[in-house]
Write a protein that holds these residues in place. Structure first.
Motif, mmCIF file in Angstrom:
data_model
loop_
_atom_site.group_PDB
_atom_site.id
_atom_site.type_symbol
_atom_site.label_atom_id
_atom_site.label_comp_id
_atom_site.label_asym_id
_atom_site.label_seq_id
_atom_site.Cartn_x
_atom_site.Cartn_y
_atom_site.Cartn_z
ATOM 1 N N GLN A 1 2.592 -1.394 -8.961
ATOM 2 C CA GLN A 1 1.950 -2.666 -8.665
ATOM 3 C C GLN A 1 2.754 -3.756 -9.361
ATOM 4 O O GLN A 1 3.248 -3.565 -10.480
ATOM 5 N N ARG B 1 -5.369 -2.169 -7.494
ATOM 6 C CA ARG B 1 -5.853 -0.784 -7.488
ATOM 7 C C ARG B 1 -5.962 -0.324 -8.936
ATOM 8 O O ARG B 1 -4.972 -0.325 -9.674
ATOM 9 N N ARG B 2 -7.118 0.059 -9.347
ATOM 10 C CA ARG B 2 -7.340 0.472 -10.728
ATOM 11 C C ARG B 2 -6.659 1.820 -10.990
ATOM 12 O O ARG B 2 -6.754 2.747 -10.183
ATOM 13 N N ASP C 1 2.833 4.808 -7.594
ATOM 14 C CA ASP C 1 1.905 3.708 -7.329
ATOM 15 C C ASP C 1 2.310 2.495 -8.173
ATOM 16 O O ASP C 1 1.681 2.163 -9.166
ATOM 17 N N GLN D 1 0.858 -1.189 0.000
ATOM 18 C CA GLN D 1 0.000 0.000 0.000
ATOM 19 C C GLN D 1 0.890 1.235 0.000
ATOM 20 O O GLN D 1 1.230 1.767 1.056
#
Length: 249
Positions: A58, A86-87, A56, A49
């Motif tokens: 991923q 997370r889109r 961000d 997170q």
């Protein structure tokens, strides 16, 4: 990579375990009687997170045995759908690296990993081979990040590693290395010295008793990196090589 094949396969698997805030364990293994003389790799740590003020990222993994059986070597392409936790608001950037493979020894060792259909909620990861290659299994790792984040860039680089036979035609050559300059985006080059991750996303190595002997060499500076891909130990590397790379400040 410096590996010798066994009687029936050549294989390697890399993974991380025992992940804590202080560090983790890297594991490198083979199946059957493959011999590893030396392997070097790169890694990046990404919080599950990330704070709102950081990139961000991923990340994830895909193995073709999640989509087919090991014995089903007639497949030339194996694909899987990746759904982001997370889109993203828009389609992100994605790079894919090869982290494991298991080939039969009777034919040339060919592997290609790449993303398609990239969108805000996910993408399709593809792992394929071609011609007469016998691919029992392969794993890849992927990294995604917002396309608008100017502190990170990444792409794929196709070096001309087996050229120059006097006619300009692509040929197979053993022990040949070619150096090219890979340029970073100006948004990155004007900032601090970037960290670079680079790994194979595609290779095409002539099978033989001397095994898999490949090396990536980098000379990183603010504007980009001088990158060399070479085979050694009389291993023949065909001109089907791609490197996935990511540079971050």
């Amino acid at each position: 990579m410096d590996m010798l094949p066994g009687a029936s396969t050549i294989s390697i698997d890399t993974l991380s375990s025992n992940i804590t805030q202080q560090g983790f364990t890297v594991q490198v293994s083979t199946t059957q009687d493959t011999s590893i003389s030396e392997v070097a790799g790169q890694w990046m740590a990404v919080p599950s997170q990330p704070p709102s003020w950081t990139t961000d990222y991923q990340t994830g993994h895909f193995g073709i045995l999640s989509a087919r059986e090991r014995a089903d070597t007639g497949y030339t392409n194996t694909a899987g759908d990746v759904v982001f936790a997370r889109r993203y608001a828009t389609a992100p950037r994605v790079v894919v690296w090869i982290t494991a493979f298991d080939f039969g020894v009777g034919a040339t060792w060919r592997l290609n990993a790449f993303p398609t259909n990239i969108r805000g909620r996910g993408f399709t990861v593809n792992v394929n081979t071609w011609s007469n290659t016998v691919l029992y299994s392969a794993n890849v790792s992927w990294v995604a990040w917002p396309a608008e984040d100017k502190s990170v860039i990444g792409n794929y680089w196709h070096p001309q590693v087996a050229r120059l036979n006097g006619t300009g035609d692509d040929v197979e050559m053993a022990g040949f290395g070619n150096t090219s300059f890979v340029s970073f985006d100006k948004g990155v080059s004007r900032r601090m010295f970037p960290e670079l991750l680079m790994g194979f996303s595609q290779f095409d190595v002539w099978r033989g008793p001397v095994g898999m002997k490949l090396r990536i060499e980098n000379g990183v500076r603010r504007e980009g990196t001088d990158c060399t891909v070479r085979s050694f130990g009389n291993v023949t590397l065909n001109n089907n090589v791609n490197l996935a790379w990511l540079a971050a400040t």
